[in-house]
Design an enzyme around this catalytic site. Structure first.
Site, PDB file in Angstrom:
ATOM      1  N   CYS A 159     -29.618 -14.231 -21.919  1.00 25.63           N
ATOM      2  CA  CYS A 159     -29.372 -12.788 -21.855  1.00 25.63           C
ATOM      3  C   CYS A 159     -30.135 -12.158 -20.692  1.00 25.63           C
ATOM      4  O   CYS A 159     -31.364 -12.106 -20.707  1.00 25.63           O
ATOM      5  CB  CYS A 159     -29.782 -12.188 -23.212  1.00 25.63           C
ATOM      6  SG  CYS A 159     -30.142 -10.431 -23.218  1.00 25.63           S
TER       7      CYS A 159
ATOM      8  N   CYS B 158     -32.361  -9.150 -21.453  1.00 21.89           N
ATOM      9  CA  CYS B 158     -33.560  -9.584 -22.193  1.00 21.89           C
ATOM     10  C   CYS B 158     -34.639 -10.029 -21.214  1.00 21.89           C
ATOM     11  O   CYS B 158     -35.816  -9.683 -21.362  1.00 21.89           O
ATOM     12  CB  CYS B 158     -33.239 -10.744 -23.129  1.00 21.89           C
ATOM     13  SG  CYS B 158     -32.059 -10.352 -24.424  1.00 21.89           S
TER      14      CYS B 158
END
Ligand SMILES: [Zn+2]
Length: 143
Positions: free
Chosen positions: A68, A71
């Site tokens: 991600c 993230c």
């Protein structure tokens, strides 16, 4: 005297720390490691429940995954927030790819998602990458 239960990030033992000693770099009575080091704590399936249920301080979880992008972008900001907010708040991370059953249990639909727990109870959640200032503002508004 007000005593706080603090779960050791190394051996998961529950320590009883007088609240006025919380900021004096307390160490674990069992394994002698520092209870706080200013970095987000990586939780696993076996330590997650202990930390959200046995800590007397609020615990914030960053539900994330290695694939991600947002993230990864938020990780340094989250680390900055941990350095500022410890030892009054525990900031931790949970890898949703490795711990899919916990992600499912908490119905995590998008990442990154931050969730604040107080005594096992979810008090707030927020999805999407945030700056360090936004993370601290958001946490402060819910504790
Ligand atoms: Zn310990």
């Amino acid at each position: 005297m007000n005593t706080m239960h603090i779960v050791c990030p190394h051996c998961q033992a529950v320590n009883r720390i007088p609240s006025e000693r919380l900021a004096q770099q307390p160490r674990c009575g069992k394994c002698k490691e520092a209870l706080f080091n200013g970095h987000p704590l990586d939780l696993t399936g076996s330590s997650f429940q202990q930390h959200i249920s046995r800590n007397d301080i609020p615990v914030v979880i960053d539900f994330w995954a290695a694939w991600c992008g947002p993230c990864k972008m938020m990780a340094p900001a989250y680390a900055q927030a941990a350095a500022k907010l410890e030892p009054h708040i525990r900031l931790a991370k949970l890898n949703t790819e490795q711990e899919q059953s916990i992600a499912a249990q908490f119905n995590i639909r998008s990442i990154p998602t931050l969730v604040i727990f107080k005594g096992s109870r979810e008090v707030a959640r927020q999805s999407g990458a945030m700056s360090a200032a936004d993370i601290m503002r958001w946490i402060s508004s819910h504790i």
